[in-house]
Every structure is written in C-alpha cells, then in structure tokens.
Enzyme design. Structure first.
Site, mmCIF file in Angstrom:
data_model
loop_
_atom_site.group_PDB
_atom_site.id
_atom_site.type_symbol
_atom_site.label_atom_id
_atom_site.label_comp_id
_atom_site.label_asym_id
_atom_site.label_seq_id
_atom_site.Cartn_x
_atom_site.Cartn_y
_atom_site.Cartn_z
ATOM 1 C CE1 TYR A 79 -4.437 0.734 0.038
ATOM 2 C CE2 TYR A 79 -3.914 2.260 1.874
ATOM 3 C CZ TYR A 79 -4.763 1.883 0.990
ATOM 4 O OH TYR A 79 -5.972 2.353 0.754
ATOM 5 C CG ASP A 94 -10.676 -3.170 9.168
ATOM 6 O OD1 ASP A 94 -10.125 -2.278 8.618
ATOM 7 O OD2 ASP A 94 -12.199 -2.947 9.240
#
Length: 240
Positions: A89, A98
């Site tokens: 990312y 999460d």
C-alpha cells in the site's frame, strides 16, 4: 500462555483467545464495555503473552496504557508492525488495520492463491493479495446498512428501511424499489468484481457476508472470523 485478540470495528468489538492456530471463546461487546470485558477475561486466564489489537476507531492512548497491564506485549496493528505478508500500500499509515488483518488471514487460509477479500461491514472493502503474499490494496464502497441510511438521510420522503430477506427483480412500490435497488445494486457490484477477476479466490467476510453469499451465483468462500485469523497470526509473528 494464550494471546488475546481484540478487533475494534466501527460498530462493535470482537474479542477472542488464541493458542497456536486455535481461536476460541469469541465474544462481542460495546466499545464502552471493552476494558471491563478484558479485565473479566484476564481474571479467568491470567496474563496474556500478546494482546493484539486491530483498531479502526482510533482509541485514546489511555486505553492502550490500561491494556498493557494485561499482557506481556501489546501489538497494535499498523505501520511498523511485523507482518507475514508484504504490504505494498502506498500510504500504509492510512490503511485500516482490519483490512490488513483480513489480508493476512486470507494468505494463511489460501496459500499460493490470488485472493480478493470482500468485507461486508459499515463499508464494503475489496482487497487484493497475491499468491506470493503481496497486499496490493483495494477499493472501498458503501456497506449495505450505510446505503439504506444514506438514501433516507439525503432525501426528504424516502423512508429508512431494514435489510429484507428477499427482493424482487423490479420493485412494485417505493419500499420494494428501495430494497431491490440497494440489494441488487450491491449484488451486481460484487458480481462485477468476480467477473473481472475470474481466476481469483473470493473470500467473503463481515456482518453481511452470509447474506450476500446466498445471493451471488459464483463460487466463493465465507470466513466470518477472517480478521481474527489474521490477527492471531500477526500476534504470533510479533510475539518474540
């Protein structure tokens, strides 16, 4: 010595224990009751080896100070935490814990597979992890209940409705039109991803996972505790 797993979501909190690869005694509580619940579990089991926390709400520092009393080590999933996968990312500090936990869970349960994780919660997230364990990122959409609330909030006359058990292809009244529009629209969205990535393994999780698993036509897997599976493995990775 067991690890304590705490998944602090947008609407509720899940707590579980893990020993080795076994996850047990899962329960839910309100965020206001979390410290009290952790203390109750602590009195039953004693000191935990690791307290692993996935926190998308952004709990205050005082909470983590209190939690440190119950474990030899507190691991808050986020930037800087050791992972059994590679996080690609581009803005890791903005990535929801999460989503990262679910990606770890999918990589553990489906090794060597390109996976798409569809998490049906307050938001619906579509996350991609490669067969060689690289988390690529994904997309975020509105969750089912959020869609029902939004159409009521942003209009003057449309009512707030609950999720129906079944919908027709064409709504023949305003209530039916809203229900069919939201539920079928979400199904078409999900099936669009499945059609676009036909060679990926699709893993459904989250509160509405079973609801949609029963309605899509493609073969998928449902793992309701996928975040906990990932959180358990992150706890083991950071135990030393």
């Amino acid at each position: 010595m067991a690890n304590l797993l705490v998944d602090i979501g947008n609407t509720s909190v899940k707590i579980a224990l893990s020993t080795g690869d076994e996850i047990k005694d899962m329960c839910r509580c309100a965020v206001e009751e979390l410290l009290k619940k952790i203390e109750e579990i602590f009195k039953l089991y004693g000191m935990f080896h690791v307290v692993a926390i996935s926190d998308v709400r952004g709990m205050e520092d005082e909470f983590y100070i209190e939690v440190s009393r119950y474990g030899e080590k507190v691991v808050r999933v986020g930037e800087g935490v050791k992972l059994p996968i590679r996080n690609c990312y581009s803005t890791p500090h903005t990535l929801g814990a999460d989503r990262l936990c679910a990606a770890v869970g999918a990589s553990v349960l489906y090794p060597g597979k390109d996976c798409v994780i569809v998490d049906f919660g307050t938001a619906i997230t579509y996350d991609f992890i490669t067969a060689d364990g690289r988390f690529l990122g994904g997309n975020i959409s509105l969750g089912l209940q959020t869609r029902f609330k939004a159409i009521n909030h942003f209009t003057k006359k449309l009512p707030l409705l609950e999720t129906p058990d079944n919908v027709s292809d064409i709504g023949d009244c305003t209530k039916g039109a809203i229900e069919s529009g939201i539920v079928l629209g979400t199904i078409f969205e999900v099936e669009g991803y499945i059609k676009k990535y036909p060679h990926h393994t699709f893993v459904f999780t989250g509160g509405d996972a079973i609801f949609f698993a029963e309605k899509v036509k493609s073969a998928i897997f449902v793992v309701c505790n996928l975040v906990m599976v990932g959180l358990s493995h992150i706890a083991k990775t950071n135990a030393v």
